[in-house]
Design a protein around this motif. Structure first.
Motif, PDB file in Angstrom:
ATOM      1  N   GLY A  78      61.466  18.980   9.004  1.00 46.99           N
ATOM      2  CA  GLY A  78      61.364  18.152  10.204  1.00 46.99           C
ATOM      3  C   GLY A  78      61.261  16.669   9.903  1.00 46.99           C
ATOM      4  N   THR A  79      60.969  16.316   8.650  1.00 38.97           N
ATOM      5  CA  THR A  79      60.853  14.912   8.258  1.00 38.97           C
ATOM      6  C   THR A  79      62.210  14.296   7.903  1.00 38.97           C
ATOM      7  OG1 THR A  79      58.643  15.409   7.389  1.00 38.97           O
ATOM      8  CG2 THR A  79      59.625  13.338   6.684  1.00 38.97           C
ATOM      9  N   ILE A  80      63.198  15.126   7.591  1.00 38.56           N
ATOM     10  CA  ILE A  80      64.492  14.617   7.123  1.00 38.56           C
ATOM     11  C   ILE A  80      65.165  13.689   8.141  1.00 38.56           C
ATOM     12  CG2 ILE A  80      66.842  15.285   6.462  1.00 38.56           C
ATOM     13  CD1 ILE A  80      65.621  17.784   5.149  1.00 38.56           C
ATOM     14  N   PHE A 138      65.149  20.089  16.177  1.00 36.99           N
ATOM     15  CA  PHE A 138      65.030  19.411  17.475  1.00 36.99           C
ATOM     16  C   PHE A 138      63.832  18.462  17.479  1.00 36.99           C
ATOM     17  CE2 PHE A 138      63.488  19.380  21.936  1.00 36.99           C
ATOM     18  CZ  PHE A 138      64.626  18.858  22.550  1.00 36.99           C
ATOM     19  N   ILE A 139      62.686  18.936  16.987  1.00 35.71           N
ATOM     20  CA  ILE A 139      61.491  18.094  16.936  1.00 35.71           C
ATOM     21  C   ILE A 139      61.684  16.961  15.937  1.00 35.71           C
ATOM     22  CG2 ILE A 139      59.019  18.043  16.385  1.00 35.71           C
ATOM     23  CD1 ILE A 139      58.872  20.959  17.354  1.00 35.71           C
ATOM     24  N   GLY A 140      62.363  17.265  14.815  1.00 36.04           N
ATOM     25  CA  GLY A 140      62.626  16.227  13.810  1.00 36.04           C
ATOM     26  C   GLY A 140      63.506  15.112  14.347  1.00 36.04           C
ATOM     27  N   ILE A 141      64.548  15.476  15.107  1.00 30.26           N
ATOM     28  CA  ILE A 141      65.425  14.454  15.705  1.00 30.26           C
ATOM     29  C   ILE A 141      64.646  13.636  16.734  1.00 30.26           C
ATOM     30  CG2 ILE A 141      67.446  14.114  17.186  1.00 30.26           C
ATOM     31  CD1 ILE A 141      68.714  16.543  15.762  1.00 30.26           C
ATOM     32  N   LEU A 175      66.226   9.748   7.272  1.00 33.20           N
ATOM     33  CA  LEU A 175      67.602   9.239   7.290  1.00 33.20           C
ATOM     34  C   LEU A 175      67.747   8.100   8.299  1.00 33.20           C
ATOM     35  CD1 LEU A 175      69.579  12.614   7.122  1.00 33.20           C
ATOM     36  CD2 LEU A 175      69.273  10.940   5.283  1.00 33.20           C
ATOM     37  N   ALA A 176      67.142   8.256   9.469  1.00 34.45           N
ATOM     38  CA  ALA A 176      67.233   7.211  10.493  1.00 34.45           C
ATOM     39  C   ALA A 176      66.573   5.924  10.019  1.00 34.45           C
ATOM     40  CB  ALA A 176      66.575   7.690  11.788  1.00 34.45           C
TER      41      ALA A 176
END
Length: 265
Positions: free
Chosen positions: A92-94, A151-154, A98-99
């Motif tokens: 979930g951190t990825i 979804f939560i990561g995004i 990246l952002a």
């Protein structure tokens, strides 16, 4: 920085880092509204260290179990105990990593406007209220699948925009996926640990490269006050969450957003 500024900013960071009301927005706005000089990079690093310390101490038993089971799962190549949740936190951190890597400069320069903060405060506050109202609240964080985690990561990556609130949007996403309020908050707080480590690490690198003169008293005091306030915030938030729900924070965000539009337009 005098002691009043140190205490005010540290308490603000500690309280707002884990409440769904956006710590970055408050840290940007307070110096503007109070006409204070910007607190600087070194102080930002210190208060992030404080909030990181608080969440690690509060979830120390959970974190220990996640780490132990994760290493066992890697060694045995199968799911062991809490290893699935540990993988979920890492996976979930990825998106936010990246952002931050590709959009960090844009966020730091173009999105720190009070009007941007006012807009995101209201929009994502309303979304939080809708998710709390519509959410089924029947699952816990151990029942997340990989689509849920993505979804939560995004959602967490969107929180790079000031005013969105990292905890607010990840709790919103969790509620939309049917998590209970407490489960959504717990997963949000666990997800904050690698994010704060990454953000703090980048700030430390910037601090070393800048060769600034360090006010160690300000840094130590800021870290201490932010750690204490963050720990109390996590404890009280989780204890009272099922009783009060998300609407007090939604209403606060709406009032804050309207006030910002009134002040800056």
């Amino acid at each position: 920085m005098d002691l009043l500024h140190i205490i005010a900013l540290a308490l603000l960071q500690g309280l707002t880092e884990f409440l769904p009301i956006s710590s970055s927005a408050h840290l940007i706005l307070l110096p503007i509204i109070a006409d204070w000089q910007d607190q600087g990079l070194a102080f930002d690093v210190a208060v992030h260290v404080g909030t990181l310390t608080a969440v690690i101490i509060y979830f120390r038993r959970t974190i220990r179990a996640l780490i132990v089971d994760w290493f066992k799962s890697v060694a045995q190549k199968q799911t062991i105990g809490d290893s699935k949740l540990a993988w979920a936190v890492l996976f979930g951190t990825i998106p936010v990593g990246l952002a931050g890597l590709f959009l960090g400069d844009l966020v730091e320069t173009s999105f720190r406007s009070p009007l941007v903060i006012a807009t995101t405060t209201i929009v994502f506050g309303l979304l939080l209220g809708w998710a709390d109202w519509q959410g089924k609240r029947i699952r816990n964080e151990n029942r997340l699948n990989w689509f849920d985690v993505l979804f939560i990561g995004i959602a967490q990556a969107i929180a790079l925009i000031p005013g969105t609130s990292r905890s607010g949007i990840t709790i919103t996403a969790g509620l939309m996926l049917g998590l209970t309020r407490e489960a959504a908050a717990r997963f949000s707080f666990l997800l904050s640990i690698p994010v704060i480590v990454l953000a703090g690490g980048l700030k430390i690198i910037e601090l070393i490269e800048s060769q600034l003169v360090i006010d160690w008293f300000a840094l130590c005091a800021g870290a201490l006050f932010s750690a204490v306030s963050a720990y109390l915030c996590i404890f009280l938030f989780l204890k009272m969450l099922d009783r009060i729900g998300m609407w007090p924070f939604v209403l606060y965000r709406l009032v804050l957003g309207v006030l910002l539009f009134w002040l800056f337009t």
